[in-house]
Design an enzyme around this catalytic site. Structure first.
Site, PDB file in Angstrom:
ATOM      1  CG  PHE A   1      -9.712   4.564   6.024  1.00  0.00           C
ATOM      2  CD1 PHE A   1     -10.419   5.312   6.997  1.00  0.00           C
ATOM      3  CD2 PHE A   1      -9.290   3.314   6.572  1.00  0.00           C
ATOM      4  CE1 PHE A   1     -11.191   4.779   8.142  1.00  0.00           C
ATOM      5  CE2 PHE A   1     -10.135   2.693   7.599  1.00  0.00           C
ATOM      6  CZ  PHE A   1     -10.986   3.509   8.235  1.00  0.00           C
TER       7      PHE A   1
ATOM      8  CE  LYS B   1      -1.392   2.652  -1.723  1.00  0.00           C
ATOM      9  NZ  LYS B   1      -2.739   2.753  -1.522  1.00  0.00           N
TER      10      LYS B   1
ATOM     11  CD  GLU C   1      -7.023   1.289  -1.441  1.00  0.00           C
ATOM     12  OE1 GLU C   1      -6.028   2.018  -0.906  1.00  0.00           O
ATOM     13  OE2 GLU C   1      -7.051   0.029  -1.824  1.00  0.00           O
TER      14      GLU C   1
ATOM     15  CB  SER D   1      -4.761  -3.416   8.630  1.00  0.00           C
ATOM     16  OG  SER D   1      -4.399  -4.043   7.517  1.00  0.00           O
TER      17      SER D   1
ATOM     18  CB  CYS E   1      -4.017   3.076  15.425  1.00  0.00           C
ATOM     19  SG  CYS E   1      -2.866   4.697  15.540  1.00  0.00           S
TER      20      CYS E   1
ATOM     21  CD  GLU F   1      -7.649  -2.265  14.414  1.00  0.00           C
ATOM     22  OE1 GLU F   1      -7.156  -2.801  13.386  1.00  0.00           O
ATOM     23  OE2 GLU F   1      -7.150  -0.980  14.800  1.00  0.00           O
TER      24      GLU F   1
HETATM   25  P1  NAD Z   1      -5.188  -1.079   5.269  1.00  0.00           P
HETATM   26  O1  NAD Z   1      -4.115  -1.941   5.916  1.00  0.00           O
HETATM   27  O2  NAD Z   1      -6.118  -1.891   4.831  1.00  0.00           O
HETATM   28  O3  NAD Z   1      -4.513   0.021   4.385  1.00  0.00           O
HETATM   29  C1  NAD Z   1      -3.483   0.696   4.320  1.00  0.00           C
HETATM   30  C2  NAD Z   1      -2.779   0.947   3.148  1.00  0.00           C
HETATM   31  O4  NAD Z   1      -2.275  -0.425   2.524  1.00  0.00           O
HETATM   32  C3  NAD Z   1      -3.702   1.347   2.145  1.00  0.00           C
HETATM   33  O5  NAD Z   1      -2.731   2.378   1.583  1.00  0.00           O
HETATM   34  C4  NAD Z   1      -3.879   0.397   0.974  1.00  0.00           C
HETATM   35  O6  NAD Z   1      -4.007   0.851  -0.119  1.00  0.00           O
HETATM   36  C5  NAD Z   1      -2.820  -0.491   1.186  1.00  0.00           C
HETATM   37  N1  NAD Z   1      -3.130  -1.742   1.127  1.00  0.00           N
HETATM   38  C6  NAD Z   1      -4.428  -2.369   1.655  1.00  0.00           C
HETATM   39  N2  NAD Z   1      -4.548  -3.821   1.411  1.00  0.00           N
HETATM   40  C7  NAD Z   1      -3.242  -3.990   0.874  1.00  0.00           C
HETATM   41  C8  NAD Z   1      -2.854  -5.486   0.442  1.00  0.00           C
HETATM   42  N3  NAD Z   1      -3.417  -6.601   0.708  1.00  0.00           N
HETATM   43  N4  NAD Z   1      -1.287  -5.376   0.190  1.00  0.00           N
HETATM   44  C9  NAD Z   1      -0.665  -4.351   0.024  1.00  0.00           C
HETATM   45  N5  NAD Z   1      -1.259  -3.215   0.258  1.00  0.00           N
HETATM   46  C10 NAD Z   1      -2.641  -2.873   0.768  1.00  0.00           C
HETATM   47  O7  NAD Z   1      -5.550  -0.250   6.592  1.00  0.00           O
HETATM   48  P2  NAD Z   1      -6.668   1.000   6.509  1.00  0.00           P
HETATM   49  O8  NAD Z   1      -8.110   0.105   6.595  1.00  0.00           O
HETATM   50  O9  NAD Z   1      -6.609   2.031   5.405  1.00  0.00           O
HETATM   51  O10 NAD Z   1      -6.322   1.633   7.984  1.00  0.00           O
HETATM   52  C11 NAD Z   1      -7.026   1.346   9.149  1.00  0.00           C
HETATM   53  C12 NAD Z   1      -5.796   0.293   9.843  1.00  0.00           C
HETATM   54  O11 NAD Z   1      -4.840   0.984  10.113  1.00  0.00           O
HETATM   55  C13 NAD Z   1      -6.387   0.044  11.084  1.00  0.00           C
HETATM   56  O12 NAD Z   1      -6.095  -1.316  11.313  1.00  0.00           O
HETATM   57  C14 NAD Z   1      -5.749   0.798  12.330  1.00  0.00           C
HETATM   58  O13 NAD Z   1      -5.415   0.417  13.706  1.00  0.00           O
HETATM   59  C15 NAD Z   1      -4.432   1.067  11.397  1.00  0.00           C
HETATM   60  N6  NAD Z   1      -3.562   2.416  11.709  1.00  0.00           N
HETATM   61  C16 NAD Z   1      -2.486   2.082  12.567  1.00  0.00           C
HETATM   62  C17 NAD Z   1      -1.920   3.552  13.003  1.00  0.00           C
HETATM   63  C18 NAD Z   1      -0.629   3.153  13.867  1.00  0.00           C
HETATM   64  O14 NAD Z   1      -0.024   4.184  14.039  1.00  0.00           O
HETATM   65  N7  NAD Z   1      -0.368   2.022  14.600  1.00  0.00           N
HETATM   66  C19 NAD Z   1      -2.332   4.572  12.595  1.00  0.00           C
HETATM   67  C20 NAD Z   1      -3.314   4.536  11.848  1.00  0.00           C
HETATM   68  C21 NAD Z   1      -3.863   3.542  11.387  1.00  0.00           C
END
Ligand code: NAD
Length: 485
Positions: free
Chosen positions: A150, A174, A177, A227, A282, A376
Site C-alpha cells: 500500500f 495484484k 486492496e 511485509s 521501507c 518494524e
Molecule cells: P502486506 O504484506 O500486508 O501486503 C502486501 C501485499 O500482499 C498486498 O498486495 C496484500 O494484498 C498481500 N497480502 C497481505 N496479506 C497476505 C497474506 N496473508 N497472504 C498473501 N498475500 C497477502 O504489506 P503492506 O502492509 O501492504 O505494506 C507494508 C509493508 O511493505 C511494510 O512491511 C514495508 O516495510 C514493506 N515494504 C517493503 C519494501 C521493500 O522494498 N523492502 C517496499 C515497500 C514496502
C-alpha cells in the site's frame, strides 16, 4: 463513494468482478469512502493469466526497440498527468502533496530507465576458439506477476512493470486492496500509450489471489513487495512451485549518529527520514544509534520534529488499525521505561477528524530488547538507543533480523567506511537519511528484507526478468577446428 467499484483489467478491458466479497477503499486523509474493491475469484485469475499468455507471443516477438516506444509515450503521459496522479496517490494513500508528486516523478524516472533497456541488454559476443563464437541473448520469461503493497501505490508498480514489459514479458499485477486506484489509472495510461491488449493485466483481491498466483502453472516468475511475513510465504510458495521469485519484505533501518556529525544536516535528515511519508517507507529511519555524546543533535532532532505538522507537512497513516498499532508501540515503550521526547499520539487534524494521523515521535533511552527497538513500527517514530562505541552500535544493528538500509552520520571517512563494511544491510547511506539507490543502481535489502537472489530494480532486474541463451557458432570449415580446439 467518489469512484465506482474497482474492476479487474484483462484483454485490454476493465471487467466487473464476480467476487461477492467486497472491501471498502477509504481515504486516510479524512476517512471518506473512495471506492470498493472486490475479492476476485480463481476463475477471474485464470482469465487474466490467459489474457497475458495469449499476448505473450506477439509482444515477445516485437523488437525491443519497438516495445520501448510504448514506454516513451507512457513516460510522457505520466508527466502530462502528474498533478492528477499525485492527487490520486495522496487521496488513497494519505501522502502530502509534495510526497505524492515525488512518487509520480520517481515513476517517471523508473520508466526512463526501462526506456534505456535496449542499450543494456545487447548481450555479449566473444571469439572463444579459432573461428568459434559464443554469444548471449536475453529472452523474456513469459507471464510474470507483481504483487505490491500500500505504501507506494504508483511507484512500486513502476519498479516492476516497465522493466518486465520492455524486456518482453507480459504481466499480472495484484495491487494492494487498500490503494487500488493509482494502478487502475496506470492501466488506462498504458493503453493510451499503445500497449497491446493483454500485455498488462490487473487482478484485485487478497490472500487467496496471491496464493493462486504463486501456484498458477502459467506464471513463470513472481515479484513481491510487502511485509516480511507475507514475503516469506510468497517466496516459499512460488519457489515450491518452481517459479523464479524475488520477495522484498519489511525493514528496521538503523541510523548511526556520531558526535562529529554536522548537527544541522543530521537533524534535518534524520527527521525527514523518520517522518517522511508518515514513516511508511521501507527506507525510513526507525532506530537511531547515538554513539557517544550526541545530546545537542538529539535536541535539534526534537526541534525539527516539532516543525512537522500532521495535515500540513505530515501525511496520514494508512488506516485506523495502523494508527492504533503505532500508538500502542509508543505506549509500550513508555511502559518499558523509555522517555518520549516528542509525542505524536492522539494527533487530530481540524476539519479532517475522520483522518488517521500520528504526529512525529522521538523516543529516547530505548534499550535493544524493547519492541520499539526490534520490530518494524511503520509510522513516524524514531527509537534512540545510546551506545559508547561504534562496535556496540553495530552489534545492535547486526542482531536485527531485517537488513534493508543503514545510514551513518559523521565527518570521518574512516568511520563511515567501517560502518559501510560492517552493517548488515543491503543499502547504506553516508550522511543520507533515505539511501535509495537511483537508477541504474538496483534496489534491494539483505536478510529478512529480501528473499531471492536479485534486487528488484535497476540492472539487477534484467537478470530477474530474463533468461540467458548461450549460442556457440562456427562458420569456417576451412579452419579445420573442432569446438574445443
Ligand atoms: P502486506 O504484506 O500486508 O501486503 C502486501 C501485499 O500482499 C498486498 O498486495 C496484500 O494484498 C498481500 N497480502 C497481505 N496479506 C497476505 C497474506 N496473508 N497472504 C498473501 N498475500 C497477502 O504489506 P503492506 O502492509 O501492504 O505494506 C507494508 C509493508 O511493505 C511494510 O512491511 C514495508 O516495510 C514493506 N515494504 C517493503 C519494501 C521493500 O522494498 N523492502 C517496499 C515497500 C514496502
Amino acid at each position: 463513494m467518489k469512484y465506482g467499484r474497482i474492476k479487474n483489467f484483462y484483454n485490454g478491458k476493465f471487467v466487473e468482478s464476480l467476487g461477492v466479497q467486497t472491501d471498502e477503499v477509504v481515504s486516510p486523509i479524512d476517512g471518506s469512502q473512495l471506492s470498493s474493491i472486490p475479492m476476485s475469484t480463481a476463475e477471474e485469475l485464470n482469465a487474466a493469466v490467459a489474457s497475458a499468455k495469449a499476448a505473450f507471443p506477439a509482444w515477445s516477438g516485437t523488437p525491443i526497440k519497438e516495445r520501448v516506444q510504448v514506454f516513451f509515450r507512457y513516460r510522457a503521459l505520466l508527466e502530462s498527468h502528474l498533478d492528477e496522479l499525485a492527487y490520486l496517490v495522496s487521496e488513497e494513500n494519505g501522502k502530502t502533496w509534495d510526497e505524492a508528486k515525488a512518487e509520480v516523478e520517481k515513476s517517471i524516472e523508473l520508466t526512463e530507465f526501462a526506456c534505456s533497456m535496449p542499450q543494456l541488454v545487447s548481450g555479449e559476443i566473444l571469439e572463444v576458439s579459432k573461428g568459434v563464437e559464443c554469444r548471449t541473448d536475453h529472452f523474456p520469461l513469459g507471464v510474470v506477476a507483481s504483487i505490491v503493497p500500500f505504501n507506494f501505490p504508483l511507484m512500486v508498480p513502476n519498479w516492476t512493470m516497465p522493466n518486465a514489459l520492455v524486456l518482453g514479458n507480459t504481466m499480472i499485477m495484484k495491487p494492494s486492496e487498500l490503494v487500488p486506484l493509482s494502478c487502475q489509472r496506470m492501466a488506462e495510461l498504458l493503453k493510451e500509450a499503445g500497449l497491446p491488449d493483454g500485455v498488462f493485466n490487473i487482478i484485485n483481491g487478497g490472500k487467496e489471489i496471491v496464493e493462486g498466483i504463486c501456484a498458477h502453472p502459467d506464471i513463470e516468475a513472481v515479484s513481491f513487495v510487502g511485509s516480511t511475513k507475507v514475503a516469506k510465504l510468497v517466496y516459499q510458495q512460488s519457489t515450491h512451485n518452481l517459479k523464479r521469485c524475488v520477495a522484498l519484505g519489511g525493514a528496521k533501518n538503523h541510523l548511526f549518529v556520531l558526535p562529529d556529525a554536522n548537527p544541522a544536516m543530521t537533524a534535518s535528515n534524520v527527521t525527514a527520514s523518520m517522518s517522511g511519508c508518515a514513516g511508511q517507507r521501507c527506507m525510513a529511519a526507525s532506530a537511531m544509534l547515538a554513539v557517544g555524546n550526541v545530546d545537542p543533535i538529539i535536541a535539534s532532532i526534537c526541534d525539527e520534529a516539532r516543525k512537522v505538522m500532521p495535515g500540513k507537512n505530515l501525511g496520514a497513516v494508512i488506516s485506523k488499525a495502523a494508527k492504533d498499532r503505532i500508538e500502542d508501540y509508543i505506549s509500550q515503550a513508555e511502559r518499558d521505561g523509555a522517555k518520549i521526547l516528542v509525542d505524536g499520539r492522539g494527533a487530530m487534524v481540524e476539519g479532517k477528524e475522520g483522518g488517521t494521523y500520528v504526529g512525529p515521535t522521538v523516543i529516547d533511552y530505548v534499550t535493544p530488547d524493547m519492541s520499539v527497538a526490534t520490530e518494524e513500527i511503520f509510522g513516524p517514530v524514531i527509537s534512540i538507543m545510546r551506545t559508547e562505541t561504534v562496535d556496540e552500535a553495530l552489534k545492535i544493528e547486526n542482531a536485527n533480523p531485517y537488513g534493508n538500509a543503514a545510514s551513518v552520520f559523521t565527518q570521518s571517512g574512516g568511520t563511515a567506511r567501517y560502518i559501510m563494511e560492517h552493517a548488515s544491510a543491503g543499502m547504506i547511506g553516508v550522511n543520507i537519511g533515505v539511501p535509495v539507490p537511483r537508477e541504474p543502481f538496483s534496489f534491494g535489502g539483505w536478510n529478512d528484507s529480501r528473499f531471492g537472489a536479485n534486487d528488484i530494480t535497476g540492472k539487477s532486474s534484467i537478470e530477474f526478468w530474463t533468461k540467458i541463451k548461450k549460442t556457440t557458432t562456427k562458420w569456417n570449415p576451412e579452419a579445420g577446428v573442432n569446438w574445443m580446439s
